[in-house]
Each structure stands twice: as C-alpha cells, then as structure tokens.
Design a protein around this motif. Structure first.
Motif, PDB file in Angstrom:
ATOM      1  N   GLU A 234     -29.646   0.876  -4.993  1.00 49.69           N
ATOM      2  CA  GLU A 234     -29.466   0.622  -6.428  1.00 49.69           C
ATOM      3  C   GLU A 234     -29.532  -0.873  -6.728  1.00 49.69           C
ATOM      4  OE1 GLU A 234     -25.735   2.623  -6.185  1.00 49.69           O
ATOM      5  OE2 GLU A 234     -24.580   0.770  -6.193  1.00 49.69           O
ATOM      6  N   VAL A 235     -29.977  -1.173  -7.931  1.00 52.23           N
ATOM      7  CA  VAL A 235     -29.959  -2.556  -8.413  1.00 52.23           C
ATOM      8  C   VAL A 235     -29.489  -2.564  -9.861  1.00 52.23           C
ATOM      9  CG1 VAL A 235     -32.366  -2.568  -9.250  1.00 52.23           C
ATOM     10  CG2 VAL A 235     -31.265  -4.716  -8.588  1.00 52.23           C
ATOM     11  N   CYS A 236     -28.724  -3.595 -10.195  1.00 49.30           N
ATOM     12  CA  CYS A 236     -28.362  -3.867 -11.578  1.00 49.30           C
ATOM     13  C   CYS A 236     -28.885  -5.263 -11.893  1.00 49.30           C
ATOM     14  CB  CYS A 236     -26.847  -3.798 -11.750  1.00 49.30           C
ATOM     15  SG  CYS A 236     -26.279  -4.229 -13.417  1.00 49.30           S
ATOM     16  N   ILE A 237     -29.473  -5.424 -13.055  1.00 47.75           N
ATOM     17  CA  ILE A 237     -30.013  -6.732 -13.460  1.00 47.75           C
ATOM     18  C   ILE A 237     -29.394  -7.129 -14.794  1.00 47.75           C
ATOM     19  CG2 ILE A 237     -32.085  -8.079 -13.975  1.00 47.75           C
ATOM     20  CD1 ILE A 237     -33.715  -5.962 -12.429  1.00 47.75           C
ATOM     21  N   ILE A 238     -28.833  -8.320 -14.842  1.00 48.04           N
ATOM     22  CA  ILE A 238     -28.358  -8.892 -16.108  1.00 48.04           C
ATOM     23  C   ILE A 238     -29.376  -9.936 -16.533  1.00 48.04           C
ATOM     24  CG2 ILE A 238     -26.541 -10.220 -17.244  1.00 48.04           C
ATOM     25  CD1 ILE A 238     -24.549  -9.058 -15.257  1.00 48.04           C
ATOM     26  N   ALA A 239     -29.948  -9.765 -17.720  1.00 40.10           N
ATOM     27  CA  ALA A 239     -31.013 -10.669 -18.169  1.00 40.10           C
ATOM     28  C   ALA A 239     -30.882 -10.955 -19.660  1.00 40.10           C
ATOM     29  CB  ALA A 239     -32.383 -10.063 -17.865  1.00 40.10           C
ATOM     30  N   ASP A 240     -31.295 -12.157 -20.039  1.00 37.64           N
ATOM     31  CA  ASP A 240     -31.373 -12.498 -21.469  1.00 37.64           C
ATOM     32  C   ASP A 240     -32.830 -12.752 -21.846  1.00 37.64           C
ATOM     33  OD1 ASP A 240     -31.990 -15.040 -20.500  1.00 37.64           O
ATOM     34  OD2 ASP A 240     -30.010 -15.876 -20.927  1.00 37.64           O
ATOM     35  N   GLU A 312     -21.548 -11.084 -22.269  1.00 34.48           N
ATOM     36  CA  GLU A 312     -20.204 -10.801 -21.776  1.00 34.48           C
ATOM     37  C   GLU A 312     -20.012  -9.299 -21.544  1.00 34.48           C
ATOM     38  OE1 GLU A 312     -20.498 -14.684 -23.013  1.00 34.48           O
ATOM     39  OE2 GLU A 312     -20.843 -12.920 -24.309  1.00 34.48           O
ATOM     40  N   GLU A 313     -20.561  -8.485 -22.449  1.00 33.68           N
ATOM     41  CA  GLU A 313     -20.466  -7.040 -22.272  1.00 33.68           C
ATOM     42  C   GLU A 313     -21.320  -6.575 -21.085  1.00 33.68           C
ATOM     43  OE1 GLU A 313     -18.396  -5.175 -23.586  1.00 33.68           O
ATOM     44  OE2 GLU A 313     -17.676  -6.312 -25.303  1.00 33.68           O
ATOM     45  N   CYS A 314     -22.432  -7.264 -20.858  1.00 36.24           N
ATOM     46  CA  CYS A 314     -23.265  -6.958 -19.685  1.00 36.24           C
ATOM     47  C   CYS A 314     -22.481  -7.215 -18.405  1.00 36.24           C
ATOM     48  CB  CYS A 314     -24.535  -7.802 -19.691  1.00 36.24           C
ATOM     49  SG  CYS A 314     -25.662  -7.471 -21.068  1.00 36.24           S
ATOM     50  N   THR A 330     -30.694 -15.176 -16.233  1.00 35.86           N
ATOM     51  CA  THR A 330     -30.312 -15.696 -17.544  1.00 35.86           C
ATOM     52  C   THR A 330     -30.505 -17.210 -17.562  1.00 35.86           C
ATOM     53  OG1 THR A 330     -28.012 -15.953 -16.826  1.00 35.86           O
ATOM     54  CG2 THR A 330     -28.584 -13.873 -17.896  1.00 35.86           C
ATOM     55  N   LYS A 331     -30.312 -17.807 -18.732  1.00 32.12           N
ATOM     56  CA  LYS A 331     -30.470 -19.270 -18.838  1.00 32.12           C
ATOM     57  C   LYS A 331     -29.496 -20.006 -17.935  1.00 32.12           C
ATOM     58  CE  LYS A 331     -31.865 -18.896 -23.671  1.00 32.12           C
ATOM     59  NZ  LYS A 331     -31.371 -18.970 -25.059  1.00 32.12           N
ATOM     60  N   ASN A 332     -28.293 -19.466 -17.805  1.00 33.57           N
ATOM     61  CA  ASN A 332     -27.271 -20.095 -16.971  1.00 33.57           C
ATOM     62  C   ASN A 332     -26.683 -19.051 -16.025  1.00 33.57           C
ATOM     63  OD1 ASN A 332     -25.106 -21.459 -15.820  1.00 33.57           O
ATOM     64  ND2 ASN A 332     -24.546 -22.496 -17.724  1.00 33.57           N
ATOM     65  N   PRO A 333     -27.378 -18.752 -14.917  1.00 33.90           N
ATOM     66  CA  PRO A 333     -26.907 -17.683 -14.030  1.00 33.90           C
ATOM     67  C   PRO A 333     -25.547 -17.968 -13.395  1.00 33.90           C
ATOM     68  CG  PRO A 333     -28.774 -18.857 -13.065  1.00 33.90           C
ATOM     69  CD  PRO A 333     -28.669 -19.303 -14.475  1.00 33.90           C
ATOM     70  N   GLU A 334     -25.243 -19.234 -13.124  1.00 38.23           N
ATOM     71  CA  GLU A 334     -23.952 -19.573 -12.515  1.00 38.23           C
ATOM     72  C   GLU A 334     -22.790 -19.208 -13.441  1.00 38.23           C
ATOM     73  OE1 GLU A 334     -23.019 -20.486  -9.636  1.00 38.23           O
ATOM     74  OE2 GLU A 334     -24.898 -20.992  -8.642  1.00 38.23           O
ATOM     75  N   GLN A 335     -22.984 -19.412 -14.752  1.00 39.00           N
ATOM     76  CA  GLN A 335     -21.936 -19.078 -15.716  1.00 39.00           C
ATOM     77  C   GLN A 335     -21.685 -17.574 -15.721  1.00 39.00           C
ATOM     78  OE1 GLN A 335     -22.782 -20.456 -19.668  1.00 39.00           O
ATOM     79  NE2 GLN A 335     -20.813 -19.827 -20.489  1.00 39.00           N
ATOM     80  N   VAL A 336     -22.759 -16.795 -15.645  1.00 35.74           N
ATOM     81  CA  VAL A 336     -22.615 -15.333 -15.584  1.00 35.74           C
ATOM     82  C   VAL A 336     -21.953 -14.931 -14.267  1.00 35.74           C
ATOM     83  CG1 VAL A 336     -23.873 -13.138 -15.509  1.00 35.74           C
ATOM     84  CG2 VAL A 336     -24.582 -14.944 -17.108  1.00 35.74           C
TER      85      VAL A 336
END
Length: 431
Positions: A234-240, A312-314, A330-336
C-alpha cells in the motif's frame, strides 16, 4: 470506469470509512487450511516436506538443503553491479542503527543494557513470478550487522533449479544454506526443525497468504519471531497543487503493480490536481499494458483520490491510515512530515518515489502493512537484537532501599521470600 475522486472532510467520515479498513487479508481461512500441514511437518519432518512439495509444486526434491558454494551460476554484469550498489547503500544505512551497550548510576547502583543478537534467522524468498531478490538483501543485511550467527534462505523449489540470482546473493552475503521448500511447509520447517532443516528462532520475508498465515500462527505459539503480520502492499500520498500529476499517477501504479489487492490512496487539498491525476492514470493504462488487469483492479477497487479541505486534514487521515509507504509531495514536505506519527517508511519531496526505497536508497523495504505502523516499525538492526538489562547493587544502596522493598513485598504478599532475600543481606551475614 475511473478511480473514485471523493470530496470529503473529517466530519463526513462515512464517505471514506472504507479506506480506513484494515487492508490485511483475512487469514482465518488460510490458517484453517495450513494447520494440517504444520502438524505433519512437526511430526514427520523431511517426509512431510517432500510430500507437500510434490503435491503443491509438482517437484520431487533432489535435495532439501543446498550449499550455494557448491552451485555454479553466471549473473549478468549489469545485474551484479546494481545489486552490489544496493548492498553497499543498505549496509551504510543499517550500520548507523547498531546499538551500543550502556550503563548509568541510579540511586547508587549501576544499571544498564547489553545487546545480544538472536541466535538464528530464516529469510523467506518467494519463488516464481513473485521472486523478489531485493528482499533477500533487506532481510539478511541488518541481521548480519546485528551479529546473527546462523542465517539461512528459504525458497520454493523451481523446476529449472535454484534461481541463479538467489545463489549469487547467498554467496556474496556469506549464507551457507538454502532450503528449497516453500509455502506453509517451508515456514513450519524453520519453526520446528526437521532432519535436514535447522530450526530458526526468527523468520522474515514476504510470501503469499499461506506463508503469512503460517508465520502469524507459529509466532502466536511463541515458536518463532516474525517481522510483522503482512498484508497487501500500500501507498498513501499527500500532495498539493505543486505536485506533478503524472509522477503521482506513476507512484500509485507502482503499488498497483504488486497485486490486485494492493492499494494507493492520494490525499490532496486540490480538486484540480485530483482530476489531473485521474486522467494520467487512464492515460497510463493505455500506454503501459503490462499487468493491466491487475493494476486496474487495484486502482478501481482498492484505491481512491480523496480531496480534503486542507493539508492538515490530509495529515490527520494519513495518521489514521498508518500506511506502509507514505509519500509527501508538497511545497514544504518537512513541515508536513513534522505532523506524521505513523508510517512504515516516508518519502519526502518530488524526487523520492517509493521505488527508490524498494531497491537502492538504503532504507529497508520490509515494512508493516495494514495499519501495522501504529505499533510496528520497519525491519532493521533492532529487529534482530535483544536487550538484556543488568544491575549491580551496592551494599549501601541495598540497606537504604530495603524498607521500600519490605513495604512493597508485604503489600503483594511476597515478603516472606522476596523481602527476606533483601533483608538477610542487610544483616551482614557473609560467607
């Protein structure tokens, strides 16, 4: 037909509850089927291994155990180069995980931890179309670094003989034993030991449902330790909106390529990106037809694109999902990443696809699935190390702390012997 794009939020959980369900296969049916196999191997040993191998694999075993040093193989130089580079990177990353023994002074006493490796390990390598030699590197290298003295490979027999790549890997890793028995019977041989197969204390590596059921059942009996209960990949991706939709589609399909029960979940705050990724998936199906039916089933039935109100909900949803692999584009992956609590392995930024961790970056790809990262970690050197605590109590401390021992042992009704074992030492009786 297309991948579901769901606009959702944290309040209306009914729309996406299905994607929080454990992806782990139900092992109940598989366990019922393997129990007679396990019992037969326990009581009949090699005879049962030969019988089941002929029944399930259609092969009469010439030998159950092979010394890879006795087998001559030729490997393509490019393949050798790739695996040697992967070996180098995996070794570098895992050496950094090695623990040091330590001690401290607590209330006048020396307390500490000594680390010792598990005594033996079997690394399971699936056969046929599911042959993943990279998993051999992932299972064996951290164990070697931890100092495990006895390591053997276990793999289903092939009509063409031992897979050359496995033989070569065994040689470069210093593995002196390959067991050519697969499935539940192979795991049982490792757990119980037979006339030919030495018993192992620990078993790791991927396998089918019957392998997973055998590992889980035997671990539940305390006969072996295992990496973690395994389910589909499985993979989950958080992206903007800054993410490349074609790259995201490729990363989702790379998980779908593992099997029709695999899942890929994209979490984004951009509906426009969601639609672009959906189009890219359809385009990829037309352009890259290999394993097409498998990929389509994984994407259409087990995967989704969830559009959330904000990143944040992601993050919150990802933590509930506790995925095996998590990509953050995302633009700032470290923050996520700072908000991530549960994931098997995390891939930061646009140039970090899961495939890099699968093969070459150096992290381990044997990871907890099915929301297992809430309680399990990736395979590593720690997996194969036991912590032994020790203490050296000073005479002065023993006398000073005895009143507390007396009070606590009396409360628990154990003062006659527990309390006395300390008391006699405070009275100065020595021999």
């Amino acid at each position: 037909m297309s991948i579901p794009i769901i606009l959702t939020n944290r309040v209306d959980s009914s729309l996406y509850r299905k994607y929080l369900k454990s992806a782990k296969s139900d092992l109940k049916d598989a366990t019922e089927k393997i129990l007679p196999i396990l019992r037969s191997v326990e009581t009949e040993g090699d005879l049962a291994l030969r019988r089941f191998t002929e029944t399930f694999d259609g092969i009469q075993l010439e030998s159950i155990v092979w010394n890879p040093m006795d087998v001559q193989v030729h490997i393509d130089p490019d393949i050798e180069k790739a695996f040697l580079k992967a070996k180098e990177n995996i070794e570098s990353f895992h050496r950094a995980q090695l623990r040091k023994d330590w001690s401290i002074q607590v209330d006048g006493n020396r307390l500490g931890v000594k680390h010792s490796p598990i005594p033996s390990l079997s690394v399971y390598a699936p056969g046929g179309t599911a042959l993943y030699p990279s998993s051999v590197l992932m299972g064996v290298i951290p164990a070697i670094i931890a100092g495990v003295p006895e390591i053997q490979l276990v793999t289903p027999p092939q009509k063409e003989g031992l897979p050359p790549i496995l033989v070569w890997l065994a040689k470069i890793l210093g593995i002196k034993r390959i067991i050519t028995v697969g499935g539940a019977q192979g795991i049982a041989a490792c757990a119980y030991g037979t006339e030919s197969v030495p018993k192992s204390e620990f078993v790791v590596g991927p396998g089918n449902t019957y392998v997973a059921a055998a590992k889980s059942y035997l671990a539940g009996l305390g006969l072996i330790g295992i990496d973690s209960p395994a389910g589909p990949s499985e993979v989950c991706i958080i992206a903007d909106e800054s993410a490349n939709p074609m790259w995201l589609a490729c990363d989702m399909l790379s998980q779908a390529e593992h099997g029709e029960d695999s899942s890929a979940i994209l979490l984004t705050d951009s509906e426009a990106l969601a639609k672009e990724v959906s189009r890219e998936l359809e385009k990829a199906f037309e352009e890259r037809p290999k394993r097409l039916a498998m990929k389509k089933k994984a994407i259409y039935e087990n995967s989704a694109i969830l559009v959330m109100p904000n990143i944040e909900e992601c993050i919150s949803f990802s933590n509930e999902l506790a995925p095996e692999h998590l990509e953050i584009q995302t633009k700032n992956p470290e923050q996520v990443f700072a908000g991530i609590l549960h994931a098997g392995s995390v891939f930061l930024g646009p140039y970090s696809p899961v495939a890099m961790g699968d093969y070459i970056s150096g992290t381990n790809h044997i990871l907890p699935t099915a929301r297992g990262s809430r309680i399990y970690s990736s395979l590593g050197v720690d997996t194969f190390l036991k912590r032994v605590t020790f203490q050296e109590i000073s005479r002065e401390s023993l006398s000073r702390l005895y009143p507390y021992v007396k009070t606590m042992s009396e409360l628990e009704g154990l003062d006659e012997e527990h309390g006395t074992s300390v008391k006699v030492r405070t009275e100065g009786h020595q021999h």
